[in-house]
Design a protein around this motif. Structure first.
Motif, mmCIF file in Angstrom:
data_model
loop_
_atom_site.group_PDB
_atom_site.id
_atom_site.type_symbol
_atom_site.label_atom_id
_atom_site.label_comp_id
_atom_site.label_asym_id
_atom_site.label_seq_id
_atom_site.Cartn_x
_atom_site.Cartn_y
_atom_site.Cartn_z
ATOM 1 N N GLU A 185 38.582 35.286 48.179
ATOM 2 C CA GLU A 185 39.589 35.789 49.109
ATOM 3 C C GLU A 185 40.417 36.938 48.540
ATOM 4 O OE1 GLU A 185 41.858 32.411 50.231
ATOM 5 O OE2 GLU A 185 40.502 31.853 51.852
ATOM 6 N N ILE A 186 40.512 37.043 47.227
ATOM 7 C CA ILE A 186 41.366 38.090 46.654
ATOM 8 C C ILE A 186 40.649 39.008 45.678
ATOM 9 C CG2 ILE A 186 43.488 36.759 46.954
ATOM 10 C CD1 ILE A 186 43.338 36.004 44.015
ATOM 11 N N HIS A 187 39.421 38.683 45.288
ATOM 12 C CA HIS A 187 38.711 39.507 44.308
ATOM 13 C C HIS A 187 37.551 40.264 44.946
ATOM 14 C CE1 HIS A 187 40.690 36.611 41.540
ATOM 15 N NE2 HIS A 187 40.763 37.659 40.749
ATOM 16 N N GLU A 188 37.441 41.527 44.582
ATOM 17 C CA GLU A 188 36.332 42.364 45.019
ATOM 18 C C GLU A 188 35.676 43.005 43.796
ATOM 19 O OE1 GLU A 188 39.210 43.919 48.446
ATOM 20 O OE2 GLU A 188 37.275 44.956 48.424
ATOM 21 N N LEU A 189 34.380 43.124 43.869
ATOM 22 C CA LEU A 189 33.603 43.721 42.793
ATOM 23 C C LEU A 189 32.984 45.020 43.287
ATOM 24 C CD1 LEU A 189 32.123 43.674 40.034
ATOM 25 C CD2 LEU A 189 30.386 42.240 41.117
ATOM 26 N N LYS A 202 29.456 51.885 36.672
ATOM 27 C CA LYS A 202 30.832 51.423 36.498
ATOM 28 C C LYS A 202 31.028 50.134 37.271
ATOM 29 C CE LYS A 202 34.386 53.582 38.396
ATOM 30 N NZ LYS A 202 35.483 54.568 38.620
ATOM 31 N N VAL A 203 31.570 49.129 36.592
ATOM 32 C CA VAL A 203 31.832 47.834 37.204
ATOM 33 C C VAL A 203 33.346 47.650 37.283
ATOM 34 C CG1 VAL A 203 31.479 45.338 37.059
ATOM 35 C CG2 VAL A 203 29.712 46.909 36.204
ATOM 36 N N GLN A 204 33.857 47.435 38.478
ATOM 37 C CA GLN A 204 35.287 47.222 38.688
ATOM 38 C C GLN A 204 35.519 45.869 39.344
ATOM 39 O OE1 GLN A 204 35.944 51.035 40.915
ATOM 40 N NE2 GLN A 204 37.799 51.105 39.690
ATOM 41 N N ILE A 205 36.462 45.114 38.797
ATOM 42 C CA ILE A 205 36.916 43.877 39.431
ATOM 43 C C ILE A 205 38.334 44.118 39.904
ATOM 44 C CG2 ILE A 205 37.313 41.416 39.190
ATOM 45 C CD1 ILE A 205 35.234 43.051 36.566
ATOM 46 N N ILE A 206 38.544 44.063 41.194
ATOM 47 C CA ILE A 206 39.822 44.391 41.802
ATOM 48 C C ILE A 206 40.392 43.155 42.470
ATOM 49 C CG2 ILE A 206 40.984 45.803 43.544
ATOM 50 C CD1 ILE A 206 38.775 47.889 43.075
ATOM 51 N N CYS A 207 41.647 42.889 42.225
ATOM 52 C CA CYS A 207 42.318 41.747 42.829
ATOM 53 C C CYS A 207 43.343 42.254 43.829
ATOM 54 C CB CYS A 207 42.994 40.902 41.743
ATOM 55 S SG CYS A 207 43.687 39.365 42.340
ATOM 56 N N LYS A 208 43.190 41.845 45.076
ATOM 57 C CA LYS A 208 44.081 42.315 46.125
ATOM 58 C C LYS A 208 44.652 41.126 46.864
ATOM 59 C CE LYS A 208 42.718 46.004 48.344
ATOM 60 N NZ LYS A 208 43.548 47.021 47.721
ATOM 61 N N GLU A 209 45.792 41.323 47.465
ATOM 62 C CA GLU A 209 46.415 40.242 48.216
ATOM 63 C C GLU A 209 45.580 39.880 49.435
ATOM 64 O OE1 GLU A 209 51.065 41.249 47.109
ATOM 65 O OE2 GLU A 209 50.374 41.315 49.190
ATOM 66 N N SER A 213 41.989 44.879 51.849
ATOM 67 C CA SER A 213 40.606 45.132 51.476
ATOM 68 C C SER A 213 40.443 46.531 50.945
ATOM 69 C CB SER A 213 39.687 44.934 52.686
ATOM 70 O OG SER A 213 38.390 45.395 52.416
ATOM 71 N N LEU A 214 39.651 46.672 49.890
ATOM 72 C CA LEU A 214 39.384 47.990 49.345
ATOM 73 C C LEU A 214 38.694 48.866 50.384
ATOM 74 C CD1 LEU A 214 39.143 50.051 47.050
ATOM 75 C CD2 LEU A 214 37.037 48.916 46.352
ATOM 76 N N ALA A 215 37.741 48.276 51.097
ATOM 77 C CA ALA A 215 36.994 49.050 52.080
ATOM 78 C C ALA A 215 37.861 49.511 53.234
ATOM 79 C CB ALA A 215 35.815 48.222 52.623
ATOM 80 N N SER A 216 38.974 48.784 53.489
ATOM 81 C CA SER A 216 39.854 49.190 54.584
ATOM 82 C C SER A 216 41.068 49.966 54.096
ATOM 83 C CB SER A 216 40.322 47.940 55.351
ATOM 84 O OG SER A 216 41.068 47.085 54.502
ATOM 85 N N GLY A 217 41.125 50.224 52.764
ATOM 86 C CA GLY A 217 42.183 51.062 52.243
ATOM 87 C C GLY A 217 43.483 50.350 51.968
ATOM 88 N N ILE A 222 47.137 43.444 42.658
ATOM 89 C CA ILE A 222 47.606 42.693 41.506
ATOM 90 C C ILE A 222 46.463 42.592 40.511
ATOM 91 C CG2 ILE A 222 49.371 41.388 42.753
ATOM 92 C CD1 ILE A 222 47.410 39.150 43.115
ATOM 93 N N GLN A 223 46.739 42.094 39.327
ATOM 94 C CA GLN A 223 45.729 42.041 38.286
ATOM 95 C C GLN A 223 44.676 40.970 38.578
ATOM 96 O OE1 GLN A 223 44.951 43.767 35.695
ATOM 97 N NE2 GLN A 223 46.673 45.191 35.614
ATOM 98 N N PRO A 224 43.412 41.263 38.338
ATOM 99 C CA PRO A 224 42.365 40.253 38.512
ATOM 100 C C PRO A 224 42.550 39.103 37.521
ATOM 101 C CG PRO A 224 41.446 42.471 38.391
ATOM 102 C CD PRO A 224 42.875 42.590 37.997
ATOM 103 N N LYS A 225 42.097 37.924 37.904
ATOM 104 C CA LYS A 225 42.187 36.766 37.035
ATOM 105 C C LYS A 225 41.155 36.866 35.921
ATOM 106 C CE LYS A 225 43.879 33.661 40.661
ATOM 107 N NZ LYS A 225 43.639 32.421 41.424
#
Length: 240
Positions: A185-189, A202-209, A213-217, A222-225
């Motif tokens: 629910e909060i992590h995207e790769l 490049k591998v990115q792990i992004i943690c969002k509230e 969504s990254l795809a929706s801008g 917040i920091q990934p776990k």
């Protein structure tokens, strides 16, 4: 006996003379002409044939999103004697496609597939409002050689892995040289293939509230776990 037969068929498969996989679903199938199989695959990978009006919406999804619908498969393979489900299994075995699973209300997820190699260069990062975010990132370096086929294989296997570890079924987004894969629910790769001269991913792990969504801008970051980051790293090491 069966062991000797299987060993012989596996050897001829490995040297490219036949196509054979020792798996329950397709272990009774031996294809003596690999070229024929390539021609069959090309019907849905390249889609050069004229598309009827009722199938154009499916072709558009394949051409712009890398999403292949079962309806288009049935149309393109209508003259093939082998059952479509068997051919799909072989395509998945070759890492050319994988089943698409999402929380979409359309109800057709079980009948759509991701085909990462189908995306064209016009789909670039500029299309997804991509921008630097607080994240954890690392690089997979390939020592001077990274063919597109290897990157597509990595994307396909990562998508399948995300379905195993994730309790949610948020839709993966594919772009040319980039994939946004939802882990929970909060992590995207994000897997981004660098320019050909760099030979790296490049591998990115992004943690969002939740709800962003990254795809929706979305911008709430917040920091990934740490356990999620380690899970991704372990998967990449095991896969490569």
């Amino acid at each position: 006996n069966y062991i000797e037969l299987s060993t012989m068929l596996t050897y001829y498969h490995d040297v490219g003379i036949i196509v054979y996989f020792e798996e329950d679903v397709i272990n009774n199938l031996v294809l003596l002409n690999p070229r024929w199989l390539m021609d069959v695959f090309s019907k849905v990978i390249t889609v050069k044939d004229r598309i009827l009006r009722q199938h154009r919406v499916y072709w558009k999804d394949l051409d712009s999103k890398g999403i292949l619908h079962q309806n288009l498969i049935d149309y393109m393979w209508k003259d093939i004697a082998i059952d479509n489900s068997i051919l799909i299994t072989i395509l998945e075995r070759f890492d050319l496609m994988c089943q698409r699973i999402s929380t979409s209300v359309s109800g057709d997820e079980a009948h759509t597939y991701f085909v990462p190699c189908r995306l064209k260069p016009r789909e670039s990062l500029a299309h997804i409002n991509y921008k630097p975010l607080t994240d954890v990132e690392f690089y997979l370096k390939f020592d001077g050689f990274l063919p597109d086929s290897l990157y597509y294989k990595l994307v396909k296997r990562t998508i399948q892995w995300s379905y195993v570890i994730s309790r949610t079924r948020l839709d993966t987004k594919l772009y040319h040289r980039c994939a946004i894969i939802y882990l929970d629910e909060i992590h995207e790769l994000v897997l981004e293939k660098s320019s050909r001269s760099l030979h790296q991913v490049k591998v990115q792990i992004i943690c969002k509230e939740i709800g962003s969504s990254l795809a929706s801008g979305g911008d709430n970051v917040i920091q990934p776990k740490a356990d999620v980051v380690n899970l991704v790293k372990d998967f990449m090491e095991d896969t490569l």
